[in-house]
Design a protein around this motif. Structure first.
Motif, PDB file in Angstrom:
ATOM      1  N   LEU A 187       0.841  -1.285  -0.029  1.00  0.00           N
ATOM      2  CA  LEU A 187      -0.069   0.139  -0.009  1.00  0.00           C
ATOM      3  C   LEU A 187       0.675   1.340   0.023  1.00  0.00           C
ATOM      4  CD1 LEU A 187      -3.146   1.122   0.544  1.00  0.00           C
ATOM      5  CD2 LEU A 187      -2.338   1.091   2.707  1.00  0.00           C
ATOM      6  N   ARG A 189      -7.363  -4.102  -8.335  1.00  0.00           N
ATOM      7  CA  ARG A 189      -6.082  -3.733  -8.742  1.00  0.00           C
ATOM      8  C   ARG A 189      -6.114  -2.707  -9.969  1.00  0.00           C
ATOM      9  NH1 ARG A 189      -2.548  -2.890  -5.990  1.00  0.00           N
ATOM     10  NH2 ARG A 189      -0.914  -3.559  -7.460  1.00  0.00           N
ATOM     11  N   TYR A 192      -5.896  -1.483  -4.012  1.00  0.00           N
ATOM     12  CA  TYR A 192      -5.185  -2.485  -3.107  1.00  0.00           C
ATOM     13  C   TYR A 192      -6.444  -3.428  -2.337  1.00  0.00           C
ATOM     14  CZ  TYR A 192      -1.261   0.541  -3.758  1.00  0.00           C
ATOM     15  OH  TYR A 192      -0.216   1.198  -4.186  1.00  0.00           O
TER      16      TYR A 192
END
Length: 131
Positions: A39, A88, A93
């Motif tokens: 992330l 994605r 995420y």
């Protein structure tokens, strides 16, 4: 995405239990997700789906988004891999958490660009406590 996550939760709970959906806008730092998620720090719309279904062991959890891989015996198998692909491809995420006796939580973070004049998002180093 939500339909697939909800369908998955209902199937795994064998249609008994509860599901909770949440949404929050947050500025997430490096500690906002497990390191393997990768992330990037920034402003996100965070969607969570929490269920009271059976927990997933570490191996199942690490492979939960693989096609045709389900934590329990059931039909289907593309729902969660489709969710992963959608998130994605949207620049986001996603990951899952699971705890015995509590259930599972799927967390999806979508980048949310800030606009001039927007109030700042709530600063969050981590998401709400894990299950």
């Amino acid at each position: 995405m939500l339909i697939h996550l909800l369908t998955h939760a209902c199937e795994e709970m064998e249609r008994t239990g509860s599901v909770q959906i949440g949404a929050i806008e947050a500025d997430l730092g490096p500690g906002g997700a497990p390191p393997e998620v990768g992330l990037a720090a920034g402003r996100y719309l965070v969607l969570t789906v929490r269920d009271t279904g059976p927990w997933m062991d570490d191996e199942s959890l690490s492979r939960v988004f693989e096609p045709f891989r389900r934590p329990l015996e059931s039909e289907g198998g593309l729902e969660l891999s489709s969710v992963y692909g959608f998130v994605r491809q949207s620049g986001g995420y996603i990951w899952a958490e699971s705890e015995r006796g509590v259930g599972n939580r799927f967390i999806a973070c979508f980048p949310k660009p800030g606009k001039v004049g927007d109030p700042p998002a709530k600063k969050v180093d981590n998401l709400p406590p894990p299950l």
